[in-house]
Write a protein that holds these residues in place. Sequence first.
Motif, short mmCIF file in Angstrom:
data_model
loop_
_atom_site.label_atom_id
_atom_site.label_comp_id
_atom_site.label_asym_id
_atom_site.label_seq_id
_atom_site.Cartn_x
_atom_site.Cartn_y
_atom_site.Cartn_z
N LEU A 160 17.74 -59.11 54.31
CA LEU A 160 16.41 -59.44 53.79
C LEU A 160 15.35 -59.28 54.86
O LEU A 160 15.53 -59.69 56.00
CB LEU A 160 16.44 -60.88 53.28
N VAL A 161 14.20 -58.70 54.47
CA VAL A 161 13.08 -58.54 55.38
C VAL A 161 11.78 -58.68 54.59
O VAL A 161 11.68 -58.22 53.44
CB VAL A 161 13.13 -57.18 56.12
N THR A 162 10.79 -59.33 55.19
CA THR A 162 9.49 -59.53 54.56
C THR A 162 8.40 -59.11 55.53
O THR A 162 8.46 -59.43 56.71
CB THR A 162 9.31 -61.01 54.16
N PHE A 163 7.41 -58.38 55.01
CA PHE A 163 6.26 -58.03 55.83
C PHE A 163 4.99 -58.16 55.00
O PHE A 163 5.01 -58.03 53.78
CB PHE A 163 6.38 -56.63 56.45
N SER A 164 3.88 -58.46 55.68
CA SER A 164 2.59 -58.63 55.02
C SER A 164 1.62 -57.58 55.54
O SER A 164 1.48 -57.40 56.76
CB SER A 164 2.03 -60.03 55.29
N CYS A 165 0.94 -56.90 54.62
CA CYS A 165 -0.01 -55.85 54.97
C CYS A 165 -1.43 -56.36 54.78
O CYS A 165 -1.78 -56.84 53.69
CB CYS A 165 0.21 -54.61 54.10
N LEU A 166 -2.23 -56.24 55.80
CA LEU A 166 -3.62 -56.65 55.73
C LEU A 166 -4.40 -55.72 54.81
O LEU A 166 -4.09 -54.53 54.70
CB LEU A 166 -4.22 -56.62 57.14
N TYR A 167 -5.42 -56.28 54.13
CA TYR A 167 -6.32 -55.52 53.25
C TYR A 167 -5.60 -54.91 52.05
O TYR A 167 -5.97 -53.84 51.56
CB TYR A 167 -7.03 -54.40 54.02
N VAL A 168 -4.56 -55.55 51.57
CA VAL A 168 -3.79 -55.00 50.45
C VAL A 168 -3.54 -56.11 49.44
O VAL A 168 -3.25 -57.24 49.80
CB VAL A 168 -2.44 -54.42 50.94
N ASP A 169 -3.66 -55.76 48.16
CA ASP A 169 -3.29 -56.67 47.08
C ASP A 169 -1.80 -56.51 46.80
O ASP A 169 -1.33 -55.40 46.52
CB ASP A 169 -4.10 -56.35 45.83
N GLY A 170 -1.05 -57.62 46.89
CA GLY A 170 0.40 -57.55 46.77
C GLY A 170 0.88 -56.98 45.45
O GLY A 170 1.79 -56.14 45.42
N GLU A 171 0.29 -57.41 44.34
CA GLU A 171 0.74 -56.93 43.04
C GLU A 171 0.52 -55.43 42.88
O GLU A 171 1.37 -54.71 42.35
CB GLU A 171 0.02 -57.70 41.92
N THR A 172 -0.64 -54.96 43.35
CA THR A 172 -0.90 -53.51 43.28
C THR A 172 0.11 -52.74 44.11
O THR A 172 0.62 -51.69 43.69
CB THR A 172 -2.33 -53.22 43.79
#
Length: 330
Positions: A160-172
């Motif tokens: 399992l791996v999780t990352f968060s992208c700045l300036y991005v809507d997760g659902e899109t």
Amino acid sequence: YAGALRDGTALACLQSANHEVGTEQPVAEVAALCAEAGVPLLVDAAQSLGWGPVAGGWSLLTASAHKWGGPAGVGLLAVRKGVRFAPQGPAGERESGRAPGFENLPAIVAAAASLRAVRDEAAAEAVRLRALVDRIRTVVAERVGDVEVVGDPERRLPHLVTFSCLYVDGETLLHELDRHGFSVSSGSSCTSSTLEPSHVLKAMGVLSEGNVRVSLPMGTAEADVDRFLEVVPGVVAEVRERLGAPVSAPPSPAPARSLVVDALGRRCPIPVIELAKVIGEVPVGATVTVLADDEAARLDIPAWCEMREQEYVGEEPADRGSAYVVRRLS
């Protein structure tokens, strides 16, 4: 952990490994603290049991067979000998009064057999999947700008791996990845049907928007991971462009004044995007105030400040929503 145990605590609960970011928890250490305080410990081992036993003197342990490929709808409850346990609901004579009716024996046997089969292959498969996850963690950070890989890099589940992208809507982002054949998730399944940010990401102080959780099933091919890593940078760039996110470093400082950004009525990540667009228009030491009424802004603006090394001054009341004040440091 000891601070969570208070006078009158009846039961302590702990995940063996977090379902969202994969970080393994110190079950043995917490179990020792609970034993010293005389508090039983219930461990949710749903995410980790397929990979191996849960160490430590826990009192009760729960899991779900579908997590290791067993039949859906079969749950597991292990009660350690010596633990006082009283079942809720109607009691019967079976299983020491723990089962009110006839058990689904075929499903129970299938759950046990599938767990045993998975465990036989778990050690070798864990090594292989851990290497693939390490590749995702490294390559995503290299190829996608303004990204934060979340969770402990070492003390974690292998798949399992999780990352968060700045300036991005997760659902899109999830929809776009789905169009390319990748089924991933964002944040917690507990909040998947709401607009509420994940409480786990909130507690960690990381971005709640633009969050991608990748769970590799046993047997995942290396070629599939390579294709995912080829697709992700372009998808993130496309979503950012669609949202009008900045694509380069902010311009040099212009007027020596503070700015106010009105993002009222706009969902995250738009308030963060608007903040990023104007931060370079104020001199070092000046502030930008973002007006926003989306609950996620309370988490994402401080997280953006930490990622971009700017100072989050704090939240102030406003006529509508809240005012988030950021001071430019560089």
